[in-house]
Design an enzyme around this catalytic site. Structure first.
Site, short mmCIF file in Angstrom:
data_model
loop_
_atom_site.label_atom_id
_atom_site.label_comp_id
_atom_site.label_asym_id
_atom_site.label_seq_id
_atom_site.Cartn_x
_atom_site.Cartn_y
_atom_site.Cartn_z
N SER A 275 -21.50 40.16 -11.88
CA SER A 275 -20.46 40.93 -11.19
C SER A 275 -21.04 42.25 -10.73
O SER A 275 -22.09 42.69 -11.20
CB SER A 275 -19.30 41.19 -12.14
OG SER A 275 -19.72 42.14 -13.10
N LYS A 276 -20.30 42.88 -9.82
CA LYS A 276 -20.75 44.16 -9.27
C LYS A 276 -20.94 45.21 -10.34
O LYS A 276 -21.72 46.13 -10.18
CB LYS A 276 -19.72 44.66 -8.26
CG LYS A 276 -19.80 43.90 -6.96
CD LYS A 276 -19.01 44.59 -5.88
CE LYS A 276 -19.05 43.74 -4.64
NZ LYS A 276 -17.80 43.57 -3.98
N ARG A 277 -20.19 45.06 -11.44
CA ARG A 277 -20.32 46.06 -12.51
C ARG A 277 -21.71 45.99 -13.14
O ARG A 277 -22.24 46.98 -13.60
CB ARG A 277 -19.28 45.81 -13.60
CG ARG A 277 -18.03 46.64 -13.43
CD ARG A 277 -17.05 46.36 -14.55
NE ARG A 277 -16.66 44.96 -14.59
CZ ARG A 277 -17.03 44.09 -15.52
NH1 ARG A 277 -17.80 44.47 -16.53
NH2 ARG A 277 -16.63 42.84 -15.47
N GLU A 278 -22.29 44.79 -13.16
CA GLU A 278 -23.55 44.63 -13.88
C GLU A 278 -24.80 44.76 -13.01
O GLU A 278 -25.86 45.13 -13.49
CB GLU A 278 -23.57 43.27 -14.60
CG GLU A 278 -22.58 43.25 -15.74
CD GLU A 278 -22.67 41.97 -16.55
OE1 GLU A 278 -22.82 42.08 -17.77
OE2 GLU A 278 -22.60 40.88 -15.96
N ALA A 279 -24.65 44.43 -11.75
CA ALA A 279 -25.82 44.51 -10.86
C ALA A 279 -25.32 44.49 -9.42
O ALA A 279 -24.20 44.05 -9.17
CB ALA A 279 -26.75 43.32 -11.09
#
Ligand code: GLU
Length: 468
Positions: free
Chosen positions: A243-247
């Site tokens: 997800s965008k939160r992680e990468a």
């Protein structure tokens, strides 16, 4: 696998509702490699039937990303919305054959009936009320596919997951055309894959739940059923879908950050596929070795550190000139001074892992530190240091031959004269030149920057200390 009667034809079928993402790129790659390995064709279909969420800008962006990566379709790009008339005709034909029907039940009615029988409102199934009243109507209606009565389950062989069985009662008479007349994904995907004579459908495992519906549609339309391969998700470090939160998830973000296409491809192909222990592959090797049977059926965790490592390996293989061209094209004018930029690339390319990082250190070196960081400046705040720097300036100004060796030698002799350790001169000099201790040799940097600029930066440093 390929022969005259069944040539390999695969497709990547993105919806243009966002930029190409890392998972989509891996799907493309597996399709592309499978096609090339089997002397087949790789095709691109833009699935733009969701008119509200699809945009031309995203279509352009997806195509540009694929071009950047060299994953070029072998036939003209197919735009799904261009075949909407054919889709509707096909739906009408299915109605006429009794394989689909008009349904006038509203969503609320379907939900009410389902939940009143104790059904889970999260997974509503249609009860088939309109199945036998398939008449023309003035009321708004959807077109539903009539799941044949005589089947208990749908079974297919997935090239990655083996035999997959779905019980009949997990499916309901699903909608193939909405009440506004627009066809639904499961229906158009079958119509178009058949039209494009797709032999193998290689896509993300999130589509596995759609496959039984699609198989039923293939059968209803008397189309040959392609072979399916559902590839596992790309996971973030937490083990959940990336997800965008992680990468960063968009391919264009990786381009901007300065990843080389060959590194990104090499990294992504290894995410879930292996060929022994080999980590680095040329494109030709990938084409030769790629085989879906070596794709793991479990999710693969995206590891940015490994991608950076691989990128640094590919960067090192480029000549300084090649890197210059890449940096100049991607990031622009500040590197116009090629005589300065090329040697700096040589100096820094082994110290950085992405082009943007390389660009940033080069710009920092060319422009000099915008300001000094306190952790470097504070230890230099002594009268003795100011005096030392002034004397160093004096020494350097009198140097007749200006190159890395002569500067380094001068500093060594100067350090001895002043009873200082060499590092105690080199470090402040690096702070003056590039704002930090670590980096290439200070003599080398000073040689490149030239005498005037070196003196200017040293003067600026001691002026700053004196004014503190
Ligand atoms: N358009 C679908 C998506 O973007 C892909 C459909 C497919 O590959 O069958 O997820």
């Amino acid at each position: 696998m390929n022969n005259a009667t069944n040539p390999v034809r695969v497709r990547f079928a993105p919806s243009p509702t966002g930029h190409l993402h890392i998972g989509g790129l891996r799907t493309t790659l597996f399709n592309w490699l499978f096609a090339k390995h089997n002397n087949g064709k790789f095709l691109l279909r833009i699935e733009d039937t969701d008119r509200e969420r699809s945009t031309q800008a995203y279509t352009d962006s997806i195509i540009a990303s694929l071009e950047w990566l060299g994953l070029i379709p072998d036939e003209p790009i197919m735009i799904q919305s261009s075949r909407i008339d054919e889709h509707i005709q096909l739906a009408q034909a299915l109605i006429e054959q009794g394989k689909a029907y008009r349904c006038i039940c509203t969503q609320e009615e379907v939900l009410d009936r389902y939940t009143s029988h104790g059904g889970n409102p999260e997974q509503v199934k249609y009860d088939g009320k309109c199945r036998n009243q398939n008449k023309e109507t003035d009321k708004p209606y959807v077109i539903r596919f009539a799941i044949p009565e005589d089947i208990d389950s749908i079974v297919f062989n997935d090239l990655i997951r083996g035999t997959v069985t779905i019980a009949r009662d997990q499916l309901d008479d699903f909608i193939i055309v909405r009440s506004d007349g627009t066809p639904m994904y499961n229906f158009v995907v079958v119509a178009d894959d058949a039209y494009m004579r797709i032999s193998h459908i290689i896509r993300g495992e999130e589509h596995i739940i759609n496959t039984p519906k699609q198989i039923l549609l293939y059968q209803a339309c008397n189309y040959a059923i392609p072979t399916f391969a559902h590839i596992p998700l790309v996971l973030g470090p937490s083990g959940q879908k990336l997800s965008k939160r992680e990468a960063a998830t968009s391919v264009i973000e990786y381009k901007k950050a300065g990843f080389l296409p060959e590194a990104l491809i090499n990294y992504l192909v290894r995410l879930g596929w292996s060929h022994g222990d080999q980590e680095k592959f040329t494109r030709e090797e990938l084409i030769t070795y790629f085989d879906l049977s070596q794709v793991s059926s479990s999710g693969a965790i995206f590891d940015i550190e490994k991608l950076l490592w691989l990128n640094s390996v590919y960067m090192r293989e480029k000549t300084d000139e090649q890197l210059y061209d890449l940096l100049h094209t991607e990031y622009g004018h500040i590197l116009d001074n090629k005589n300065m930029a090329i040697p700096l690339i040589g100096l820094y390319k082994e110290r950085t892992r992405a082009l943007k990082e390389l660009y940033d250190v080069i710009v920092n070196t060319i422009q000099g530190p915008a300001e000094y960081h306190d952790i470097y400046l504070q230890p230099l705040r002594t009268q003795q240091m100011v005096a030392l720097l002034k004397q160093l300036v004096n020494k350097l100004e009198h140097l007749s031959v200006w190159n890395a060796d002569s500067i380094t030698n001068t500093i060594k002799i100067f350090a001895k004269e002043m009873h200082q350790k060499i590092a105690d001169i080199m470090n402040p000099l690096r702070v003056a030149l590039i704002g930090q201790h670590s980096g290439p040799g200070a003599g080398t940097l000073a040689a490149l920057l030239g005498k005037e600029e070196t003196v200017r930066r040293l003067t600026r440093l001691y002026d700053t200390i004196e004014r503190m």
